[in-house]
Design a protein around this motif. Structure first.
Motif, PDB file in Angstrom:
ATOM      1  N   ASP A  65      11.002   2.861   7.845  1.00 50.19           N
ATOM      2  CA  ASP A  65       9.928   1.898   8.082  1.00 50.19           C
ATOM      3  C   ASP A  65      10.490   0.494   8.249  1.00 50.19           C
ATOM      4  OD1 ASP A  65       6.905   1.302   7.992  1.00 50.19           O
ATOM      5  OD2 ASP A  65       7.715  -0.067   6.484  1.00 50.19           O
ATOM      6  N   ILE A  66      11.501   0.149   7.462  1.00 47.01           N
ATOM      7  CA  ILE A  66      12.131  -1.175   7.580  1.00 47.01           C
ATOM      8  C   ILE A  66      12.813  -1.316   8.931  1.00 47.01           C
ATOM      9  CG2 ILE A  66      13.944  -2.661   6.632  1.00 47.01           C
ATOM     10  CD1 ILE A  66      13.243  -1.439   3.859  1.00 47.01           C
ATOM     11  N   ALA A  67      13.498  -0.262   9.375  1.00 48.08           N
ATOM     12  CA  ALA A  67      14.161  -0.299  10.679  1.00 48.08           C
ATOM     13  C   ALA A  67      13.148  -0.472  11.808  1.00 48.08           C
ATOM     14  CB  ALA A  67      14.965   0.980  10.894  1.00 48.08           C
ATOM     15  N   ALA A  68      11.916  -0.038  11.582  1.00 52.15           N
ATOM     16  CA  ALA A  68      10.848  -0.186  12.589  1.00 52.15           C
ATOM     17  C   ALA A  68      10.094  -1.498  12.415  1.00 52.15           C
ATOM     18  CB  ALA A  68       9.881   0.983  12.499  1.00 52.15           C
ATOM     19  N   GLY A  69      10.643  -2.401  11.611  1.00 52.13           N
ATOM     20  CA  GLY A  69      10.048  -3.720  11.464  1.00 52.13           C
ATOM     21  C   GLY A  69       9.059  -3.848  10.319  1.00 52.13           C
ATOM     22  N   GLY A  70       8.951  -2.805   9.475  1.00 48.51           N
ATOM     23  CA  GLY A  70       8.003  -2.837   8.367  1.00 48.51           C
ATOM     24  C   GLY A  70       8.605  -3.399   7.094  1.00 48.51           C
ATOM     25  N   GLN A  71       7.744  -3.534   6.085  1.00 48.70           N
ATOM     26  CA  GLN A  71       8.182  -4.035   4.780  1.00 48.70           C
ATOM     27  C   GLN A  71       8.841  -2.936   3.949  1.00 48.70           C
ATOM     28  OE1 GLN A  71       7.947  -7.174   3.512  1.00 48.70           O
ATOM     29  NE2 GLN A  71       6.929  -8.072   5.269  1.00 48.70           N
ATOM     30  N   GLY A  72       8.619  -1.673   4.315  1.00 53.88           N
ATOM     31  CA  GLY A  72       9.177  -0.580   3.527  1.00 53.88           C
ATOM     32  C   GLY A  72       8.429  -0.339   2.229  1.00 53.88           C
ATOM     33  N   ALA A  73       7.416  -1.131   1.970  1.00 54.95           N
ATOM     34  CA  ALA A  73       6.623  -1.018   0.740  1.00 54.95           C
ATOM     35  C   ALA A  73       5.332  -1.803   0.921  1.00 54.95           C
ATOM     36  CB  ALA A  73       7.417  -1.556  -0.451  1.00 54.95           C
ATOM     37  N   PRO A  74       4.254  -1.399   0.249  1.00 58.41           N
ATOM     38  CA  PRO A  74       4.141  -0.115  -0.443  1.00 58.41           C
ATOM     39  C   PRO A  74       3.950   1.027   0.552  1.00 58.41           C
ATOM     40  CG  PRO A  74       2.095  -1.352  -0.617  1.00 58.41           C
ATOM     41  CD  PRO A  74       3.068  -2.255   0.068  1.00 58.41           C
ATOM     42  N   LEU A  75       4.676   2.123   0.334  1.00 56.63           N
ATOM     43  CA  LEU A  75       4.626   3.251   1.265  1.00 56.63           C
ATOM     44  C   LEU A  75       3.480   4.208   0.969  1.00 56.63           C
ATOM     45  CD1 LEU A  75       8.186   4.556   2.175  1.00 56.63           C
ATOM     46  CD2 LEU A  75       6.570   3.250   3.559  1.00 56.63           C
ATOM     47  N   VAL A  76       2.735   3.968  -0.091  1.00 55.02           N
ATOM     48  CA  VAL A  76       1.615   4.860  -0.408  1.00 55.02           C
ATOM     49  C   VAL A  76       0.395   4.574   0.455  1.00 55.02           C
ATOM     50  CG1 VAL A  76       2.354   5.257  -2.786  1.00 55.02           C
ATOM     51  CG2 VAL A  76       0.820   3.337  -2.261  1.00 55.02           C
ATOM     52  N   GLY A  77       0.482   3.606   1.360  1.00 56.84           N
ATOM     53  CA  GLY A  77      -0.674   3.204   2.156  1.00 56.84           C
ATOM     54  C   GLY A  77      -1.310   4.349   2.921  1.00 56.84           C
ATOM     55  N   LEU A  78      -0.505   5.161   3.616  1.00 56.33           N
ATOM     56  CA  LEU A  78      -1.069   6.265   4.389  1.00 56.33           C
ATOM     57  C   LEU A  78      -1.744   7.275   3.466  1.00 56.33           C
ATOM     58  CD1 LEU A  78      -1.496   7.751   7.075  1.00 56.33           C
ATOM     59  CD2 LEU A  78       0.722   8.866   6.698  1.00 56.33           C
ATOM     60  N   PHE A  79      -1.088   7.606   2.356  1.00 56.34           N
ATOM     61  CA  PHE A  79      -1.687   8.519   1.380  1.00 56.34           C
ATOM     62  C   PHE A  79      -3.042   7.988   0.928  1.00 56.34           C
ATOM     63  CE2 PHE A  79      -2.598   9.640  -2.998  1.00 56.34           C
ATOM     64  CZ  PHE A  79      -2.385  11.006  -3.045  1.00 56.34           C
ATOM     65  N   ASP A  80      -3.098   6.706   0.574  1.00 53.04           N
ATOM     66  CA  ASP A  80      -4.348   6.118   0.087  1.00 53.04           C
ATOM     67  C   ASP A  80      -5.448   6.161   1.144  1.00 53.04           C
ATOM     68  OD1 ASP A  80      -3.301   5.520  -2.417  1.00 53.04           O
ATOM     69  OD2 ASP A  80      -2.666   3.499  -1.838  1.00 53.04           O
ATOM     70  N   VAL A  81      -5.088   5.838   2.373  1.00 48.51           N
ATOM     71  CA  VAL A  81      -6.077   5.825   3.457  1.00 48.51           C
ATOM     72  C   VAL A  81      -6.653   7.228   3.666  1.00 48.51           C
ATOM     73  CG1 VAL A  81      -6.355   5.552   5.952  1.00 48.51           C
ATOM     74  CG2 VAL A  81      -5.172   3.790   4.627  1.00 48.51           C
ATOM     75  N   LEU A  82      -5.803   8.256   3.645  1.00 46.31           N
ATOM     76  CA  LEU A  82      -6.277   9.633   3.815  1.00 46.31           C
ATOM     77  C   LEU A  82      -7.096  10.083   2.611  1.00 46.31           C
ATOM     78  CD1 LEU A  82      -3.011  11.268   5.257  1.00 46.31           C
ATOM     79  CD2 LEU A  82      -5.049  10.590   6.537  1.00 46.31           C
ATOM     80  N   GLU A 123       1.971   8.165  -7.838  1.00 49.55           N
ATOM     81  CA  GLU A 123       3.030   7.880  -6.861  1.00 49.55           C
ATOM     82  C   GLU A 123       3.906   9.103  -6.616  1.00 49.55           C
ATOM     83  OE1 GLU A 123       4.948   4.040  -7.552  1.00 49.55           O
ATOM     84  OE2 GLU A 123       3.444   3.333  -6.106  1.00 49.55           O
ATOM     85  N   ALA A 124       4.168   9.919  -7.635  1.00 53.81           N
ATOM     86  CA  ALA A 124       4.935  11.142  -7.406  1.00 53.81           C
ATOM     87  C   ALA A 124       4.179  12.080  -6.465  1.00 53.81           C
ATOM     88  CB  ALA A 124       5.223  11.831  -8.737  1.00 53.81           C
ATOM     89  N   THR A 125       2.850  12.121  -6.615  1.00 50.91           N
ATOM     90  CA  THR A 125       2.031  12.936  -5.718  1.00 50.91           C
ATOM     91  C   THR A 125       2.077  12.393  -4.294  1.00 50.91           C
ATOM     92  OG1 THR A 125       0.539  13.489  -7.549  1.00 50.91           O
ATOM     93  CG2 THR A 125      -0.284  13.848  -5.313  1.00 50.91           C
ATOM     94  N   ALA A 126       1.987  11.078  -4.176  1.00 49.40           N
ATOM     95  CA  ALA A 126       2.038  10.466  -2.844  1.00 49.40           C
ATOM     96  C   ALA A 126       3.349  10.798  -2.142  1.00 49.40           C
ATOM     97  CB  ALA A 126       1.859   8.955  -2.955  1.00 49.40           C
ATOM     98  N   PHE A 127       4.464  10.752  -2.857  1.00 47.93           N
ATOM     99  CA  PHE A 127       5.747  11.032  -2.206  1.00 47.93           C
ATOM    100  C   PHE A 127       5.917  12.524  -1.939  1.00 47.93           C
ATOM    101  CE2 PHE A 127       6.596   6.657  -3.175  1.00 47.93           C
ATOM    102  CZ  PHE A 127       7.327   6.269  -2.061  1.00 47.93           C
TER     103      PHE A 127
END
Length: 386
Positions: free
Chosen positions: A137-154, A328-332
């Motif tokens: 995500d960082i290589a794609a220009g992102g912050q790399g955190a928080p990565l749980v965003g997609l999990f939360d949205v779903l 967070e363990a579930t999200a990952f």
């Protein structure tokens, strides 16, 4: 898939493991949590790990030793989870590893480092491991955190009003749903509370157990205003921070020359966490705030937060079927499942990346690596079953 999710957050106290059965049917990810366990770091390893964190300075030999020792600790937790939850046979392990540095400068994340060599996990369990989630995500220009965003949205899709998922670990992060979701670190969660408790009781305990010191103390309004002047709180989202900024040395600098009792210090930094979370959420107008993480076990913090939020309903993720200690363990675990299926695990609106990406690196298990076919439909929702 039978997936083990492994997580150790910015409190650096334990490795949390969950076992989950995960399936993508039509456009819904169904997650059944089979069990959870937590393994404290050996005290000697935790001491060396904490000493290596900013503002500490270490040599590469120490980094190598920590990468191995943390990897072995994660491997032991994973092996215990595989046997306890799945009778010794799992399909995938998703290991977040232990963040030791998140390189942020002028609001841009340039790199990140999680220790806990996944080869130790794969070798001990024989199960393929997905790790190093943040770097892509960082290589794609992102912050790399928080990565749980997609999990939360779903997970929160379809809830009435505007929901906010708040995780209070060492650092507090939030995802707020809507037509254009947003996710970011609000600032310190338990980080400064832990630092204050550690300073005040000379390392006997690393945290304010049950919020007792915070409850006994009185908030020092002058100190609170000084702490609130930190520029990070006024930076625009998406944004991320860590113990590179909010650490014991930070608190010691602010306290220098101030005569404040131990309990008042703890009370004041507890109020800081509640206030900065509430201030960050106020412009987003959530109707409910669903909390998880270690901060939910601090009743003083939760009471302060409830008072600050006012109009939003405050509840824990347990009420939605997700144990607060296992969020967070579930999200990952879910992110690892997505990676194994060739699906993006990031949400570009949440991290600021130019595009959503498939996350992580895969370490094969004992019998090589066979990945499932990519599904025909993308996930739109996530459901949890006990």
């Amino acid at each position: 898939m039978r997936v083990i999710g492994l997580m150790s957050g910015t409190s650096h106290d334990a490795i949390d493991a969950i076992g989950a059965e995960i399936i993508l049917r039509d456009s819904t990810i169904h997650v059944r949590i089979v069990g959870q366990l937590s393994r404290a770091y050996p005290e000697g390893l935790r001491t060396e790990l904490v000493a290596a964190l900013p503002p500490g300075s270490v040599d590469m030999g120490t980094v190598c030793r920590l990468d191995t020792a943390i990897g072995q600790a994660f491997a032991a937790a994973a092996d215990a989870a595989v046997h306890e939850f799945f009778s010794g046979s799992a399909d995938l392990i998703a290991s977040h590893g232990q963040t030791v540095y998140h390189w942020v400068r002028d609001g841009t994340t340039h790199g990140t480092l999680q220790l806990g060599q996944p080869a130790w996990i794969a070798e001990r369990t024989g199960v393929p491991v997905v790790s190093d989630f943040r770097s892509r995500d960082i290589a794609a220009g992102g912050q790399g955190a928080p990565l749980v965003g997609l999990f939360d949205v779903l997970w929160l899709a379809g809830r009435p009003g505007r929901a906010a998922a708040l995780n209070i670990g060492g650092i507090a992060n939030v995802t707020v749903t809507g037509a254009q979701p947003v996710a970011f670190d609000t600032g310190p969660g338990n980080a400064l509370i832990d630092a204050a408790a550690d300073m005040c009781i000379n390392g006997v305990e690393h945290f304010d157990r049950s919020g007792l010191r915070g409850a006994r103390g009185t908030i020092d309004t002058e100190l609170l205003e000084v702490l609130l002047a930190e520029p990070y709180y006024r930076a625009a989202a998406p944004k991320t921070t860590g113990k590179e900024l909010f650490n014991r040395a930070y608190l010691e600098r602010v306290l220098r020359g101030r005569a404040i009792s131990a309990d008042d210090i703890v009370a004041t930094v507890t109020a800081l966490t509640a206030r900065t979370i509430a201030d960050a959420l106020a412009p987003l107008h959530p109707t409910e705030v669903i909390t998880s993480g270690g901060g939910t076990r601090n009743p003083t913090l939760m009471t302060m937060l409830g008072e600050q939020l006012r109009s939003a309903t405050l509840r824990t993720s347990d009420e939605l079927g997700l144990p607060a200690a296992a969020k967070e363990a579930t999200a990952f675990a879910v992110l690892g499942f997505l990676t194994a299926h060739g699906l993006a695990g990031s949400h570009s609106a949440c991290t600021g990346a130019t595009r959503a990406t498939v996350l992580g690196s895969i370490t094969p298990g004992a019998v090589g690596l066979t990945l499932p076919a990519a599904p025909a439909t993308l996930p739109r929702r996530l459901t949890l079953a006990g």
